[in-house]
Design a protein around this motif. Structure first.
Motif, short mmCIF file in Angstrom:
data_model
loop_
_atom_site.label_atom_id
_atom_site.label_comp_id
_atom_site.label_asym_id
_atom_site.label_seq_id
_atom_site.Cartn_x
_atom_site.Cartn_y
_atom_site.Cartn_z
N GLY A 85 0.82 -1.20 0.00
CA GLY A 85 0.00 0.00 0.00
C GLY A 85 0.86 1.25 0.00
O GLY A 85 2.08 1.19 0.20
N VAL A 86 0.21 2.40 -0.21
CA VAL A 86 0.94 3.66 -0.32
C VAL A 86 1.75 3.96 0.94
O VAL A 86 2.92 4.36 0.86
CB VAL A 86 -0.04 4.82 -0.60
CG1 VAL A 86 0.71 6.15 -0.63
CG2 VAL A 86 -0.76 4.60 -1.92
N THR A 87 1.15 3.75 2.10
CA THR A 87 1.84 4.05 3.36
C THR A 87 3.10 3.22 3.52
O THR A 87 4.18 3.73 3.87
CB THR A 87 0.91 3.80 4.56
OG1 THR A 87 -0.25 4.63 4.44
CG2 THR A 87 1.62 4.11 5.86
N ASP A 88 3.00 1.91 3.24
CA ASP A 88 4.17 1.03 3.37
C ASP A 88 5.26 1.40 2.37
O ASP A 88 6.46 1.36 2.68
CB ASP A 88 3.76 -0.43 3.18
CG ASP A 88 2.95 -0.96 4.35
OD1 ASP A 88 3.16 -0.46 5.47
OD2 ASP A 88 2.12 -1.86 4.15
N ILE A 89 4.83 1.74 1.15
CA ILE A 89 5.81 2.13 0.12
C ILE A 89 6.55 3.39 0.57
O ILE A 89 7.78 3.48 0.46
CB ILE A 89 5.11 2.39 -1.23
CG1 ILE A 89 4.47 1.11 -1.76
CG2 ILE A 89 6.12 2.93 -2.25
CD1 ILE A 89 3.59 1.33 -2.98
N ALA A 90 5.81 4.35 1.09
CA ALA A 90 6.42 5.60 1.53
C ALA A 90 7.43 5.36 2.64
O ALA A 90 8.53 5.94 2.64
CB ALA A 90 5.33 6.56 2.01
N GLU A 91 7.09 4.48 3.58
CA GLU A 91 7.99 4.19 4.69
C GLU A 91 9.26 3.51 4.20
O GLU A 91 10.37 3.87 4.60
CB GLU A 91 7.28 3.32 5.72
CG GLU A 91 6.18 4.04 6.49
CD GLU A 91 5.47 3.13 7.46
OE1 GLU A 91 5.77 1.91 7.46
OE2 GLU A 91 4.61 3.63 8.22
N ARG A 92 9.10 2.52 3.32
CA ARG A 92 10.27 1.76 2.87
C ARG A 92 11.15 2.57 1.90
O ARG A 92 12.36 2.37 1.85
CB ARG A 92 9.82 0.46 2.22
CG ARG A 92 9.08 -0.45 3.19
CD ARG A 92 8.81 -1.82 2.61
NE ARG A 92 7.99 -2.62 3.50
CZ ARG A 92 7.75 -3.92 3.33
NH1 ARG A 92 8.28 -4.56 2.31
NH2 ARG A 92 6.98 -4.57 4.19
N ALA A 93 10.51 3.43 1.11
CA ALA A 93 11.27 4.25 0.17
C ALA A 93 11.78 5.52 0.83
O ALA A 93 12.54 6.29 0.21
CB ALA A 93 10.42 4.60 -1.04
N GLU A 94 11.31 5.76 2.07
CA GLU A 94 11.69 6.97 2.82
C GLU A 94 11.33 8.23 2.05
O GLU A 94 12.14 9.14 1.85
CB GLU A 94 13.18 6.94 3.17
CG GLU A 94 13.57 5.76 4.05
CD GLU A 94 15.04 5.76 4.42
OE1 GLU A 94 15.82 6.52 3.80
OE2 GLU A 94 15.41 5.02 5.36
N LEU A 95 10.07 8.26 1.59
CA LEU A 95 9.55 9.39 0.85
C LEU A 95 8.23 9.85 1.47
O LEU A 95 7.52 9.05 2.09
CB LEU A 95 9.30 9.00 -0.62
CG LEU A 95 10.52 8.66 -1.48
CD1 LEU A 95 10.07 8.10 -2.82
CD2 LEU A 95 11.38 9.90 -1.69
#
Length: 249
Positions: free
Chosen positions: A23-33
């Motif tokens: 999901g968007v939230t997990d992607i943001a956390e892992r990509a640090e964005l």
């Protein structure tokens, strides 16, 4: 955001998704964005087919356009990553050497092979990276068995000319005729002295019979007494499951 920075961040998102849908939230956390940045990047990538939403309101995954580009760059590598778990399981369940070949014209190209580590007696010469005429190995026979009679006859003519001597057509027909209704080829030292093998063809992403799975081992050891039926069933089921997996992407 500069063009170069946008590209760098887009690749950060794609690297994260390469591990599986998120999901968007997990992607943001892992990509640090920032989440807002990830949302904009996903929208742009989705428009190009580089990513796709698994379901409405759900997570994102690598899309068909990017998968197609990767496959065109190295089709064998793409297939290897999908098929590896299938052949590893076959080797583990049977104690044999498992692998797969893909059809390249009139040849079967040996892409990958896995040996069961539990019994050194089962280890055979690794022929990964080599090509063989379809009629000369069990996985090739499995692919030939899916061809029309006319296509087989045309293959025989080409292969005979390439070899400089005629192929024993009647012998080839008998071998194809022995292929079971489940599509399984059982070779009891028929094509390689001292080696027993079981093979079954699988369909590629386009629905064509593009390759075959196989299991093999020394004839004095493989398969175990009374285990041939189970081994053949395992190969047949794996080939069917693989065909479905490739068809569904």
């Amino acid at each position: 955001m500069s063009g170069v920075q946008s590209i760098e961040r887009a690749f950060s998102v794609l690297r994260v998704l390469a591990r599986g849908p998120l999901g968007v939230t997990d992607i943001a956390e892992r990509a640090e964005l920032p989440k807002s940045t990830v949302s904009r990047l996903l929208a742009a990538l989705e428009a190009e087919g580089a990513v796709e939403q698994v379901e409405v309101g759900g997570g994102y995954a690598i899309g068909p356009a990017l998968a197609m580009l990767g496959a065109s760059a190295n089709p064998s590598a793409g297939l290897r990553s999908v098929i590896r778990p299938f052949i590893e399981e076959l080797a583990m369940l049977t104690g044999g050497s498992a692998g797969f070949t893909i059809r390249e014209g009139d040849s079967a190209y040996w892409v990958d092979n896995v040996d069961d580590d539990g019994d050194a007696l089962v280890l055979l010469a690794d022929q990964t990276g080599q090509s063989f005429p379809l009629h000369s190995i069990p996985s090739g026979i499995a692919m030939l068995s899916k061809m029309s009679t006319q296509a087989v006859e045309e293959y025989v003519a080409r292969a005979s000319a390439a070899n400089g001597e005629p192929i024993d057509v009647e012998l080839l027909r008998r071998r194809i005729g022995r292929v079971g209704s489940d599509g399984v080829v059982v070779s009891r030292e028929d094509l390689d002295a001292g080696v027993n093998a079981v093979a079954a063809a699988f369909r590629g992403p386009n629905g064509e019979w593009e390759g075959a799975l196989y299991l093999q081992g020394p004839s004095f050891r493989f398969p175990d007494d009374g285990d041939e039926h189970r081994v053949a069933k395992l190969v047949s089921e794996a080939a069917m499951q693989l065909s479905e997996r490739l068809a569904n992407g």
